[in-house]
Design a protein around this motif. Structure first.
Motif, mmCIF file in Angstrom:
data_model
loop_
_atom_site.group_PDB
_atom_site.id
_atom_site.type_symbol
_atom_site.label_atom_id
_atom_site.label_comp_id
_atom_site.label_asym_id
_atom_site.label_seq_id
_atom_site.Cartn_x
_atom_site.Cartn_y
_atom_site.Cartn_z
ATOM 1 N N VAL A 50 0.492 12.886 2.781
ATOM 2 C CA VAL A 50 1.191 11.604 2.885
ATOM 3 C C VAL A 50 2.699 11.802 2.728
ATOM 4 O O VAL A 50 3.504 11.279 3.505
ATOM 5 N N LEU A 51 3.094 12.586 1.722
ATOM 6 C CA LEU A 51 4.523 12.796 1.481
ATOM 7 C C LEU A 51 5.160 13.649 2.568
ATOM 8 O O LEU A 51 6.333 13.452 2.923
ATOM 9 N N ASN A 52 4.405 14.588 3.116
ATOM 10 C CA ASN A 52 4.932 15.381 4.231
ATOM 11 C C ASN A 52 5.241 14.496 5.432
ATOM 12 O O ASN A 52 6.258 14.673 6.122
ATOM 13 N N THR A 53 4.340 13.537 5.686
ATOM 14 C CA THR A 53 4.579 12.597 6.783
ATOM 15 C C THR A 53 5.813 11.751 6.507
ATOM 16 O O THR A 53 6.632 11.497 7.395
ATOM 17 N N LEU A 54 5.961 11.330 5.260
ATOM 18 C CA LEU A 54 7.122 10.525 4.872
ATOM 19 C C LEU A 54 8.410 11.339 5.012
ATOM 20 O O LEU A 54 9.443 10.830 5.474
ATOM 21 N N ASN A 55 8.356 12.604 4.647
ATOM 22 C CA ASN A 55 9.535 13.465 4.747
ATOM 23 C C ASN A 55 9.943 13.730 6.197
ATOM 24 O O ASN A 55 11.115 13.971 6.485
ATOM 25 N N SER A 56 8.976 13.700 7.083
ATOM 26 C CA SER A 56 9.270 13.988 8.489
ATOM 27 C C SER A 56 9.893 12.801 9.211
ATOM 28 O O SER A 56 10.327 12.911 10.347
ATOM 29 N N SER A 57 9.942 11.654 8.536
ATOM 30 C CA SER A 57 10.527 10.454 9.127
ATOM 31 C C SER A 57 11.968 10.294 8.660
ATOM 32 O O SER A 57 12.292 10.522 7.494
ATOM 33 N N ASP A 58 12.836 9.899 9.561
ATOM 34 C CA ASP A 58 14.234 9.621 9.224
ATOM 35 C C ASP A 58 14.486 8.131 9.026
ATOM 36 O O ASP A 58 15.636 7.692 8.924
ATOM 37 N N THR A 59 13.415 7.355 8.951
ATOM 38 C CA THR A 59 13.556 5.896 8.891
ATOM 39 C C THR A 59 14.057 5.430 7.536
ATOM 40 O O THR A 59 14.859 4.494 7.446
#
Length: 216
Positions: A50-59
């Motif tokens: 979950v956090l990896n996905t969040l880190n991959s976003s620049d939003t």
């Protein structure tokens, strides 16, 4: 903003997560910032993924853009960052579902959030089922007029509106009859099931679906 996961410690932890009525309650130490993750009933939550996905976003560049907003971070996985001042409690709307609550620490200097995960899943994760109250009213066979056609006995079944319901409930006439699914269109209104006078209708769910059926 970056997010990372760390093992819990005595200064940052959540423990004894419980569902009481429509709220999740827990014990904690380490401040007032928390992360809640929601997914399907009895589904596994991989907080690192979950956090990896969040880190991959620049939003999202700061926590203010995340506080008190439920965001679908992965297919079927939702996150909410929130702050608690006094009582560790969070009102839940969606059930059945699996919820996890994590204590977080924000480092404003580095603009990072550390999410602390306990070694015991029962401390931070809970499967929350949905109580479904079902009304089944027996309507005996009747004859329409003196020479009219006799109607069949039947049950009028009323299931309340179930938010986000797709499947999981079933009905059966008698103890050994065929099993039929209850579809989304059959909820929030009455539907009718023909039967013999001595037969009883049973409404039930599979244990893995998270519905507790109670006939009223």
């Amino acid at each position: 903003m970056k997010f990372s996961v760390s093992d819990f410690n005595e200064n940052h932890f959540t423990a004894d997560l419980q569902c009481v009525d429509d709220s999740l309650n827990w014990l904690s130490n380490g401040g007032g910032l928390f992360l809640m993750v929601r997914t399907g009933f009895k589904k596994r939550i991989d907080i690192r993924s979950v956090l990896n996905t969040l880190n991959s976003s620049d939003t999202y560049v700061n926590t203010n853009e995340l506080i008190d907003r439920e965001i679908m971070i992965q297919e079927g996985v939702y996150i909410t960052f929130f702050e608690v001042s006094f009582t560790n409690s969070f009102k839940i709307v969606t059930r059945p579902a699996t919820y996890s609550v994590y204590c977080c620490q924000l480092d404003e200097n580095s603009n990072t959030v550390t999410v602390f995960q306990s070694s015991e899943q029962s401390n931070y994760s809970r499967n929350v089922s949905a109580r479904i109250e079902v009304a089944c009213t027996f309507e005996p066979a009747q004859r329409k007029g003196v020479f009219g056609k006799k109607t069949k006995s039947r049950y009028a079944v009323k299931i309340p509106n179930i938010p986000n319901y797709k499947e999981g409930l079933f009905y059966r006439i008698g103890d050994t009859g065929n099993v039929y699914p209850i579809t989304e269109t059959m909820t929030s209104r009455s539907f009718f099931v023909d039967c013999e006078n001595s037969e009883k209708i049973h409404i039930f769910s599979q244990l893995s679906d998270g519905y507790d059926v109670v006939e009223i």
